[in-house]
Design an enzyme around this catalytic site. Structure first.
Site, PDB file in Angstrom:
ATOM      1  N   CYS A   1      78.436  25.014  83.025  1.00 52.75           N
ATOM      2  CA  CYS A   1      77.568  26.074  82.503  1.00 52.75           C
ATOM      3  C   CYS A   1      77.916  27.441  83.090  1.00 52.75           C
ATOM      4  O   CYS A   1      77.591  28.475  82.507  1.00 52.75           O
ATOM      5  CB  CYS A   1      76.098  25.757  82.812  1.00 52.75           C
ATOM      6  SG  CYS A   1      75.532  24.184  82.148  1.00 52.75           S
TER       7      CYS A   1
ATOM      8  N   TRP B   1      46.355  37.742  79.857  1.00 54.48           N
ATOM      9  CA  TRP B   1      46.696  36.608  78.994  1.00 54.48           C
ATOM     10  C   TRP B   1      48.222  36.533  78.914  1.00 54.48           C
ATOM     11  O   TRP B   1      48.861  37.411  78.350  1.00 54.48           O
ATOM     12  CB  TRP B   1      46.102  36.785  77.595  1.00 54.48           C
ATOM     13  CG  TRP B   1      44.635  36.441  77.521  1.00 54.48           C
ATOM     14  CD1 TRP B   1      43.591  37.289  77.654  1.00 54.48           C
ATOM     15  CD2 TRP B   1      44.090  35.139  77.315  1.00 54.48           C
ATOM     16  NE1 TRP B   1      42.414  36.608  77.540  1.00 54.48           N
ATOM     17  CE2 TRP B   1      42.692  35.273  77.325  1.00 54.48           C
ATOM     18  CE3 TRP B   1      44.639  33.871  77.115  1.00 54.48           C
ATOM     19  CZ2 TRP B   1      41.820  34.205  77.142  1.00 54.48           C
ATOM     20  CZ3 TRP B   1      43.783  32.791  76.945  1.00 54.48           C
ATOM     21  CH2 TRP B   1      42.397  32.968  76.959  1.00 54.48           C
TER      22      TRP B   1
ATOM     23  N   ASN C   1      72.850  15.413  85.327  1.00 54.06           N
ATOM     24  CA  ASN C   1      72.560  15.101  86.725  1.00 54.06           C
ATOM     25  C   ASN C   1      71.428  14.086  86.849  1.00 54.06           C
ATOM     26  O   ASN C   1      71.472  13.187  87.705  1.00 54.06           O
ATOM     27  CB  ASN C   1      72.220  16.382  87.491  1.00 54.06           C
ATOM     28  CG  ASN C   1      73.458  17.152  87.907  1.00 54.06           C
ATOM     29  OD1 ASN C   1      74.149  16.773  88.839  1.00 54.06           O
ATOM     30  ND2 ASN C   1      73.758  18.223  87.184  1.00 54.06           N
TER      31      ASN C   1
END
Length: 465
Positions: free
Chosen positions: A54, A447, A318
């Site tokens: 990655c 919020w 993994n």
């Protein structure tokens, strides 16, 4: 061919593949078994083990200055733990009935059979290389392994021109486009979809499109490559589509990957609709008591749709390795499935998704409601607050959360983890509205944006039920 020596009473675990799943399995099995109890032999056809695939785009782009920083554990470290790791050794045949594998030394070409009591298949995935004229020309690269990344960097160092074409606009395509921009290239992305990032719905992909153009990347959507054109020297010179040619000194294939299951298929092991190996929850290959498989070569259960999916991510690999190593080592562990969570970025734009897209829900026959909200990463009055778009899918009538997509700046991407937990727990949008999330003006509005989307989704479900 030669058979290995006659073994004593200890068992032998053979691992095919030396990256995340394979070496995690080997390491976990070693933790549970002493060398005189379990011999572990691991075959890896490349030059590296236990590395972060990655991270390759960030190494290519220069954010990670040194290749070795992507390596979590070196071959020497594995060998120091009594794991017989054999680099540049490719397994060419599986014999499940005879419980043996045939491996070839890449350098010398010598081949030998190795018997096993237990086998782990962690052969990963391979970049999709379309069957196009010129696709194998020098200067055309797939990027899946550290060896691939090094080969691309070598090409960039030798190439005089500064024009790059990336074919495909998924995670790898988008990340490699940014990496090449960082290297000073003029970058064109040719994408067969209507917007980049097909893991998002097109309305959210449009936000990624705008960010890529803001970086100076030319996006060519709804276009399919028909040929890789080469010059008199045989090297790539352009990428051709039906409508026009795009000059290129280097081409990167970012079309995606397929499970590398050539060996498994030839051996008659069970594959799913995505050509990945099928396993049970213990990651044991279905129908075989002493063979396990994990990582990018397997299909996994999608907990939201109930379908098998192929999701090639290091996080899963993994975890698979830990489960496999525990079971192969005599313990007990299971991998229940995934909800499809992923994050990426383009410059400072963070892109995240979990659960189902609209077309995923439609494909499995789910009726749903969708809402999209605009919010901010912090309290509006706090400095450096940035906009964020959240899209939420909830099941019609039940209100069960089905999926969330988030695109925004700093602080946007990891908010998807809230939704990932809610999906795993089977929560409804209504239940999400009561979540006790952390709040302070530097971190979130009162919020949180995910909860604003949940409130709106819950209201939509009530209105339409």
């Amino acid at each position: 061919m030669s058979m290995n020596r006659t073994r004593g009473t200890r068992e032998r675990l053979v691992v095919i593949g030396g990256d995340a799943a394979g070496m995690s399995a080997a390491s976990q099995a070693r933790r549970l078994n002493k060398p005189d109890e379990l011999e572990i032999v691991a075959f890896e056809r490349g030059n590296f083990t236990s590395y972060s695939a990655c991270g390759i785009p960030y190494w290519v782009g220069g954010d990670v200055p040194d290749r070795d920083r992507l390596i979590a554990r070196t071959p020497e470290e594995h060998r120091a733990r009594d794991i017989d790791l054999r680099l540049r050794t490719e397994v060419t045949e599986l014999d499940p009935d005879g419980q043996r594998v045939r491996a070839r030394d890449v350098g010398s070409g010598a081949e030998a059979w190795t018997s096993y009591d237990k086998l782990v298949i962690a052969t990963g995935a391979r970049p999709i290389r379309p069957d196009l004229p010129g696709v194998d020309a020098p200067g055309v690269h797939g990027v899946q392994t550290l060896d691939d990344g090094q080969a691309l960097l070598d090409t960039l160092a030798r190439t005089r021109g500064r024009r790059a074409v990336v074919v495909g606009a998924g995670y790898i395509g988008v990340e490699m486009a940014e990496a090449l921009i960082n290297r000073g290239y003029e970058v064109t992305v040719v994408n067969r979809g209507s917007e980049p990032m097909s893991t998002l719905d097109p309305d959210m992909g449009r936000l990624v499109h705008e960010a890529m153009e803001g970086l100076g990347i030319r996006m060519v959507n709804d276009s399919e490559v028909t040929e890789i054109l080469t010059g008199e020297d045989g090297r790539v010179r352009a990428v051709a589509t039906k409508d026009r040619d795009f000059p290129a000194d280097v081409v990167v294939l970012g079309i995606g990957v397929r499970p590398e299951t050539t060996l498994a298929k030839a051996a008659g092991l069970p594959l799913g609709t995505h050509h990945g190996l099928l396993t049970d929850r213990s990651m044991r290959v279905r129908g075989y008591e002493n063979i396990w498989a994990g990582g990018d070569c397997v299909e996994v259960l999608d907990l939201v749709s109930g379908q098998q999916r192929h999701i090639p991510l290091g996080t899963h690999a993994n975890k698979h390795g830990q489960v496999i190593g525990t079971n192969a080592g005599g313990g007990y562990a299971t991998f229940p499935g995934v909800v499809g969570t992923a994050v990426s970025k383009v410059c400072d734009l963070e892109i995240a998704r979990t659960g189902l897209r609209e077309k995923d829900a439609q494909r499995v026959g789910l009726r749903f409601e969708t809402v999209t909200i605009e919010s901010t990463s912090r309290a509006g009055y706090y400095p450096n607050s940035s906009p964020m778009t959240v899209k939420m899918l909830a099941e019609h009538r039940t209100g069960r959360l089905l999926g969330v997509q988030i695109v925004g700046r700093e602080g946007a991407g990891k908010r998807v983890d809230i939704a990932a937990v809610a999906l795993t727990a089977g929560m409804t949008a209504e239940q999400m509205t009561t979540l006790d999330l952390g709040y302070a003006p530097p971190f979130s509005p009162v919020w949180d944006p995910v909860l604003v989307a949940a409130r709106k989704a819950a209201a939509r479900v009530r209105e339409t039920s």
